[in-house]
Design an enzyme around this catalytic site. Structure first.
Site, mmCIF file in Angstrom:
data_model
loop_
_atom_site.group_PDB
_atom_site.id
_atom_site.type_symbol
_atom_site.label_atom_id
_atom_site.label_comp_id
_atom_site.label_asym_id
_atom_site.label_seq_id
_atom_site.Cartn_x
_atom_site.Cartn_y
_atom_site.Cartn_z
ATOM 1 N N THR A 10 -51.859 -100.784 28.418
ATOM 2 C CA THR A 10 -50.616 -100.036 28.579
ATOM 3 C C THR A 10 -49.774 -100.003 27.316
ATOM 4 O O THR A 10 -49.986 -100.770 26.372
ATOM 5 C CB THR A 10 -49.765 -100.650 29.713
ATOM 6 O OG1 THR A 10 -49.371 -101.971 29.351
ATOM 7 C CG2 THR A 10 -50.532 -100.685 31.022
ATOM 8 N N ASP A 11 -48.787 -99.107 27.343
ATOM 9 C CA ASP A 11 -47.799 -99.049 26.270
ATOM 10 C C ASP A 11 -46.614 -99.946 26.658
ATOM 11 O O ASP A 11 -46.665 -100.653 27.660
ATOM 12 C CB ASP A 11 -47.358 -97.608 26.000
ATOM 13 C CG ASP A 11 -46.726 -96.920 27.201
ATOM 14 O OD1 ASP A 11 -46.314 -97.613 28.160
ATOM 15 O OD2 ASP A 11 -46.638 -95.680 27.182
ATOM 16 N N ALA A 12 -45.552 -99.885 25.908
ATOM 17 C CA ALA A 12 -44.397 -100.754 26.148
ATOM 18 C C ALA A 12 -43.745 -100.505 27.506
ATOM 19 O O ALA A 12 -43.087 -101.380 28.053
ATOM 20 C CB ALA A 12 -43.365 -100.578 25.037
ATOM 21 N N VAL A 15 -47.266 -98.105 31.140
ATOM 22 C CA VAL A 15 -48.095 -96.951 31.495
ATOM 23 C C VAL A 15 -49.329 -96.965 30.596
ATOM 24 O O VAL A 15 -49.241 -97.297 29.405
ATOM 25 C CB VAL A 15 -47.290 -95.643 31.295
ATOM 26 C CG1 VAL A 15 -48.154 -94.413 31.506
ATOM 27 C CG2 VAL A 15 -46.076 -95.623 32.214
#
Length: 127
Positions: A10-12, A15
């Site tokens: 995921t990103d920050a 997601v």
């Protein structure tokens, strides 16, 4: 192939990062071989992505359980066209159509009949 979405996918914001959908599909393609006791490296060659088209429908998030499915669109002499989907339950999150070329020593090579039969059996079972 079912898999959990982990933090490193995921990103920050929690997601799944867009490129990691491609990684999930790649792992799933390799698992087709591993589950049958085979290697994706075949007779000194391997499949490489020549072309792909991706569609992102809904995001996968940290902790989600997703499933990657496959559909063989076409088998040619030295390549195949594969459609892959990522679902969360019944919900389609992602789809990708890729052309995979079989190469040896960096050059396209004919796919042997045994490998063609392997793909036919794998995708027949997936239906």
């Amino acid at each position: 192939m079912k898999t959990r979405i982990y933090y490193d996918d995921t990103d920050a914001g929690g997601v799944v990062y867009h490129a990691n959908y491609l990684k999930l599909c790649e792992r799933s393609r390799s698992d087709l071989f591993f589950e049958k006791g085979k290697s994706p490296a075949i007779d000194g060659g391997h499949f490489v992505v020549r072309h792909l088209e991706a569609d992102y429908f809904k995001p996968a998030k940290l902790g989600d359980l997703v499933e990657v499915t496959h559909e063989l669109i076409a088998m040619k002499n030295a390549s195949l066209i594969l459609k892959q989907f990522i679902f969360k339950g019944e919900e389609k999150l992602f789809s990708m159509t890729s052309t995979l070329a079989y190469v040896k020593e960096g050059k396209p090579c004919k796919i042997d009949e045994e490998t063609k039969a392997f793909f036919a059996s794998v995708f027949k079972e997936s239906e």
